[in-house]
Design a protein around this motif. Structure first.
Motif, PDB file in Angstrom:
ATOM      1  N   ARG A 111     -14.179  10.844  -7.521  1.00 40.29           N
ATOM      2  CA  ARG A 111     -13.500  12.140  -7.505  1.00 40.29           C
ATOM      3  C   ARG A 111     -14.417  13.237  -6.949  1.00 40.29           C
ATOM      4  NH1 ARG A 111     -10.995  10.805 -13.006  1.00 40.29           N
ATOM      5  NH2 ARG A 111      -8.789  10.423 -12.557  1.00 40.29           N
ATOM      6  N   ALA A 112     -15.675  13.219  -7.356  1.00 41.07           N
ATOM      7  CA  ALA A 112     -16.630  14.216  -6.870  1.00 41.07           C
ATOM      8  C   ALA A 112     -16.804  14.095  -5.360  1.00 41.07           C
ATOM      9  CB  ALA A 112     -17.973  14.043  -7.570  1.00 41.07           C
ATOM     10  N   LEU A 113     -16.837  12.872  -4.870  1.00 41.18           N
ATOM     11  CA  LEU A 113     -16.982  12.641  -3.438  1.00 41.18           C
ATOM     12  C   LEU A 113     -15.755  13.145  -2.693  1.00 41.18           C
ATOM     13  CD1 LEU A 113     -18.779  11.448  -1.267  1.00 41.18           C
ATOM     14  CD2 LEU A 113     -17.764   9.201  -1.729  1.00 41.18           C
ATOM     15  N   ALA A 114     -14.567  12.862  -3.233  1.00 37.75           N
ATOM     16  CA  ALA A 114     -13.328  13.331  -2.610  1.00 37.75           C
ATOM     17  C   ALA A 114     -13.294  14.857  -2.554  1.00 37.75           C
ATOM     18  CB  ALA A 114     -12.126  12.807  -3.383  1.00 37.75           C
ATOM     19  N   GLU A 115     -13.670  15.486  -3.648  1.00 38.93           N
ATOM     20  CA  GLU A 115     -13.697  16.955  -3.703  1.00 38.93           C
ATOM     21  C   GLU A 115     -14.699  17.511  -2.693  1.00 38.93           C
ATOM     22  OE1 GLU A 115     -14.094  20.534  -7.042  1.00 38.93           O
ATOM     23  OE2 GLU A 115     -14.634  18.469  -7.552  1.00 38.93           O
ATOM     24  N   HIS A 116     -15.859  16.873  -2.594  1.00 39.18           N
ATOM     25  CA  HIS A 116     -16.893  17.313  -1.654  1.00 39.18           C
ATOM     26  C   HIS A 116     -16.390  17.219  -0.212  1.00 39.18           C
ATOM     27  CE1 HIS A 116     -20.992  18.127  -0.337  1.00 39.18           C
ATOM     28  NE2 HIS A 116     -20.879  17.130   0.536  1.00 39.18           N
ATOM     29  N   LEU A 117     -15.557  16.237   0.068  1.00 39.80           N
ATOM     30  CA  LEU A 117     -15.027  16.040   1.413  1.00 39.80           C
ATOM     31  C   LEU A 117     -13.829  16.948   1.709  1.00 39.80           C
ATOM     32  CD1 LEU A 117     -15.262  12.140   1.640  1.00 39.80           C
ATOM     33  CD2 LEU A 117     -16.804  13.828   2.672  1.00 39.80           C
ATOM     34  N   GLY A 118     -13.431  17.743   0.708  1.00 38.89           N
ATOM     35  CA  GLY A 118     -12.375  18.726   0.921  1.00 38.89           C
ATOM     36  C   GLY A 118     -10.978  18.296   0.552  1.00 38.89           C
ATOM     37  N   ALA A 119     -10.845  17.223  -0.212  1.00 42.72           N
ATOM     38  CA  ALA A 119      -9.518  16.724  -0.580  1.00 42.72           C
ATOM     39  C   ALA A 119      -8.779  17.704  -1.491  1.00 42.72           C
ATOM     40  CB  ALA A 119      -9.643  15.376  -1.276  1.00 42.72           C
ATOM     41  N   PRO A 120      -7.459  17.733  -1.430  1.00 36.70           N
ATOM     42  CA  PRO A 120      -6.668  18.615  -2.296  1.00 36.70           C
ATOM     43  C   PRO A 120      -6.913  18.310  -3.772  1.00 36.70           C
ATOM     44  CG  PRO A 120      -5.325  17.740  -0.509  1.00 36.70           C
ATOM     45  CD  PRO A 120      -6.612  16.988  -0.473  1.00 36.70           C
ATOM     46  N   PHE A 121      -7.013  19.368  -4.575  1.00 35.09           N
ATOM     47  CA  PHE A 121      -7.342  19.228  -5.996  1.00 35.09           C
ATOM     48  C   PHE A 121      -6.341  18.338  -6.729  1.00 35.09           C
ATOM     49  CE2 PHE A 121      -6.970  20.589 -10.433  1.00 35.09           C
ATOM     50  CZ  PHE A 121      -8.286  20.455 -10.863  1.00 35.09           C
ATOM     51  N   ASN A 122      -5.050  18.490  -6.429  1.00 35.68           N
ATOM     52  CA  ASN A 122      -4.041  17.717  -7.153  1.00 35.68           C
ATOM     53  C   ASN A 122      -4.159  16.225  -6.886  1.00 35.68           C
ATOM     54  OD1 ASN A 122      -3.042  18.375  -4.450  1.00 35.68           O
ATOM     55  ND2 ASN A 122      -1.138  17.390  -5.085  1.00 35.68           N
ATOM     56  N   LEU A 123      -4.643  15.839  -5.711  1.00 30.36           N
ATOM     57  CA  LEU A 123      -4.835  14.424  -5.409  1.00 30.36           C
ATOM     58  C   LEU A 123      -6.131  13.907  -6.032  1.00 30.36           C
ATOM     59  CD1 LEU A 123      -3.710  14.206  -1.669  1.00 30.36           C
ATOM     60  CD2 LEU A 123      -2.382  13.702  -3.737  1.00 30.36           C
ATOM     61  N   VAL A 124      -7.149  14.738  -6.043  1.00 36.42           N
ATOM     62  CA  VAL A 124      -8.423  14.350  -6.640  1.00 36.42           C
ATOM     63  C   VAL A 124      -8.252  14.078  -8.131  1.00 36.42           C
ATOM     64  CG1 VAL A 124     -10.761  15.135  -7.217  1.00 36.42           C
ATOM     65  CG2 VAL A 124      -9.804  15.612  -4.954  1.00 36.42           C
ATOM     66  N   GLN A 125      -7.463  14.908  -8.798  1.00 37.04           N
ATOM     67  CA  GLN A 125      -7.302  14.804 -10.250  1.00 37.04           C
ATOM     68  C   GLN A 125      -6.025  14.082 -10.671  1.00 37.04           C
ATOM     69  OE1 GLN A 125      -9.672  15.576 -12.346  1.00 37.04           O
ATOM     70  NE2 GLN A 125     -10.974  16.344 -10.687  1.00 37.04           N
ATOM     71  N   LYS A 126      -5.356  13.456  -9.738  1.00 33.18           N
ATOM     72  CA  LYS A 126      -4.119  12.729 -10.061  1.00 33.18           C
ATOM     73  C   LYS A 126      -4.400  11.621 -11.074  1.00 33.18           C
ATOM     74  CE  LYS A 126      -0.602   9.769  -7.918  1.00 33.18           C
ATOM     75  NZ  LYS A 126      -0.173   9.099  -6.663  1.00 33.18           N
ATOM     76  N   ILE A 127      -3.481  11.439 -12.028  1.00 31.43           N
ATOM     77  CA  ILE A 127      -3.620  10.370 -13.023  1.00 31.43           C
ATOM     78  C   ILE A 127      -3.552   9.023 -12.309  1.00 31.43           C
ATOM     79  CG2 ILE A 127      -2.566   9.250 -15.019  1.00 31.43           C
ATOM     80  CD1 ILE A 127      -1.537  11.996 -15.876  1.00 31.43           C
ATOM     81  N   PRO A 128      -4.587   8.198 -12.402  1.00 28.01           N
ATOM     82  CA  PRO A 128      -4.610   6.920 -11.681  1.00 28.01           C
ATOM     83  C   PRO A 128      -3.563   5.943 -12.200  1.00 28.01           C
ATOM     84  CG  PRO A 128      -6.814   7.561 -12.396  1.00 28.01           C
ATOM     85  CD  PRO A 128      -5.845   8.449 -13.124  1.00 28.01           C
ATOM     86  N   THR A 129      -2.871   5.288 -11.267  1.00 27.15           N
ATOM     87  CA  THR A 129      -1.910   4.251 -11.616  1.00 27.15           C
ATOM     88  C   THR A 129      -1.840   3.236 -10.495  1.00 27.15           C
ATOM     89  OG1 THR A 129       0.427   3.756 -12.041  1.00 27.15           O
ATOM     90  CG2 THR A 129      -0.035   5.716 -10.737  1.00 27.15           C
ATOM     91  N   ALA A 130      -1.912   1.949 -10.865  1.00 26.36           N
ATOM     92  CA  ALA A 130      -1.778   0.895  -9.854  1.00 26.36           C
ATOM     93  C   ALA A 130      -0.323   0.781  -9.418  1.00 26.36           C
ATOM     94  CB  ALA A 130      -2.267  -0.433 -10.421  1.00 26.36           C
ATOM     95  N   ASP A 131       0.608   1.109 -10.324  1.00 27.38           N
ATOM     96  CA  ASP A 131       2.047   1.098 -10.049  1.00 27.38           C
ATOM     97  C   ASP A 131       2.517  -0.232  -9.457  1.00 27.38           C
ATOM     98  OD1 ASP A 131       4.575   2.245 -10.172  1.00 27.38           O
ATOM     99  OD2 ASP A 131       4.481   2.983  -8.108  1.00 27.38           O
ATOM    100  N   LEU A 132       2.133  -1.320 -10.102  1.00 32.34           N
ATOM    101  CA  LEU A 132       2.564  -2.641  -9.643  1.00 32.34           C
ATOM    102  C   LEU A 132       3.724  -3.206 -10.467  1.00 32.34           C
ATOM    103  CD1 LEU A 132      -0.843  -4.431  -8.913  1.00 32.34           C
ATOM    104  CD2 LEU A 132       0.762  -3.445  -7.268  1.00 32.34           C
ATOM    105  N   GLU A 133       3.984  -2.601 -11.616  1.00 31.61           N
ATOM    106  CA  GLU A 133       5.006  -3.139 -12.517  1.00 31.61           C
ATOM    107  C   GLU A 133       6.300  -2.338 -12.420  1.00 31.61           C
ATOM    108  OE1 GLU A 133       3.352  -3.946 -16.535  1.00 31.61           O
ATOM    109  OE2 GLU A 133       1.478  -3.220 -15.651  1.00 31.61           O
ATOM    110  N   LEU A 134       7.394  -3.032 -12.182  1.00 29.88           N
ATOM    111  CA  LEU A 134       8.686  -2.349 -12.097  1.00 29.88           C
ATOM    112  C   LEU A 134       9.205  -1.948 -13.471  1.00 29.88           C
ATOM    113  CD1 LEU A 134      10.570  -4.437  -9.357  1.00 29.88           C
ATOM    114  CD2 LEU A 134       9.144  -2.394  -9.101  1.00 29.88           C
ATOM    115  N   LEU A 135       8.838  -2.690 -14.511  1.00 28.31           N
ATOM    116  CA  LEU A 135       9.300  -2.357 -15.855  1.00 28.31           C
ATOM    117  C   LEU A 135       8.572  -1.149 -16.439  1.00 28.31           C
ATOM    118  CD1 LEU A 135       9.696  -5.904 -17.491  1.00 28.31           C
ATOM    119  CD2 LEU A 135      11.444  -4.476 -16.402  1.00 28.31           C
TER     120      LEU A 135
END
Length: 284
Positions: free
Chosen positions: A200-224
């Motif tokens: 996250r620190a690296l992403a922020e340093h590279l100028g990434a949008p704050f909402n994407l840097v701090q987004k709640i991580p999810t693999a989102d592989l399960e349909l249920l």
């Protein structure tokens, strides 16, 4: 498991190449140089990466774009290809599109993996395979989706004379939180050794949008369980995993959980097991 889970803390951090000290300027430059050197060493022309909308692929993707842009100024023909690989309709597609807008890849390939995944699963059912209850079947299907995404990325890399980039980092590696031969497969893994907070620190340093840097991580592989947070699946917060890997104090229960999962998922981080060597000396 050892009676003292803290005894393995330093050993595990070292095995996963987690640096004791973190200098962000050094880190991003080192990883860009690594990608550039490996691309040229392999004689390839492109870097290929699936963009999910999470901070890991966002960070790896931005590093890739910096690499190819730099190589082109030196006269080396290189490009970064970002792949969008939804299973039908992606619930957080807006985040993936926002990530691509930030990264500004040279080329975008969009491939819906649903037809291939559904055909694979149906073929297995037709052949008589049983996936167990609904939850077990959903997990199996999720892993098929992860592996199908990698199939597509490697096909693209073959066609574009490229290398496939992975997004694995230390906080996922220690928990075995990836699909074997799915998102765990790649040619180059530029985030290796980083904890989640350092990604996250690296992403922020590279100028990434704050909402994407701090987004709640999810693999989102399960349909249920759509967009099921990683931390709920892991049973421990990323901050605690990061603390453990960075040598900071953590509770005994957290340490025991991490060490136990690390040992039980060793097969996911290792190559195929082979029989003991039976080589005969030529002098015999």
């Amino acid at each position: 498991m050892d009676t003292d889970p803290f005894a393995a803390q330093r050993e595990i951090a070292a095995a996963l190449d987690v640096a004791e000290h973190f200098d962000i300027e050094t880190e991003w430059r080192c990883r860009v140089a690594f990608l550039a050197e490996e691309l040229q060493r392999a004689g390839r022309k492109s870097l290929v990466l699936g963009i999910s909308g999470g901070v890991d692929s966002l960070t790896a993707g931005r590093l890739c774009q910096l690499v190819v842009a730099g190589l082109r100024t030196q006269g080396y023909d290189a490009r970064f290809v970002a792949m969008r690989l939804p299973y039908g309709e992606q619930r957080d597609a807006h985040d993936a599109e926002a990530a691509i807008a930030f990264i500004e890849p040279d080329q975008i390939l969009r491939v819906d993996i649903q037809p291939a995944v559904d055909a694979t699963l149906q073929s297995m059912i037709d052949a008589g395979a049983s996936f167990g209850d609904a939850h077990a079947a959903d997990l199996i299907a999720g892993n098929v989706r992860a592996r199908q995404r990698m199939i597509v990325q490697y096909a693209a890399a073959n066609a574009l004379h490229g290398l496939v980039i992975g997004t694995d980092h230390a906080a996922e590696a220690v928990m075995g939180f990836f699909t074997k031969h799915g998102d765990g497969a790649c040619d180059l893994a530029p985030l290796t050794g980083l904890t989640k907070r350092r990604v996250r620190a690296l992403a922020e340093h590279l100028g990434a949008p704050f909402n994407l840097v701090q987004k709640i991580p999810t693999a989102d592989l399960e349909l249920l369980r759509p967009l099921h947070p990683d931390e709920m699946a892991l049973g421990v917060r990323y901050d605690a995993i990061d603390d453990f890997l960075e040598g900071r104090p953590v509770g005994r229960e957290v340490a025991e959980r991490i060490v136990s999962v690390y040992r039980n998922t060793e097969h996911k981080r290792a190559g195929p097991r082979t029989p003991p060597s039976r080589r005969v000396s030529w002098e015999d």
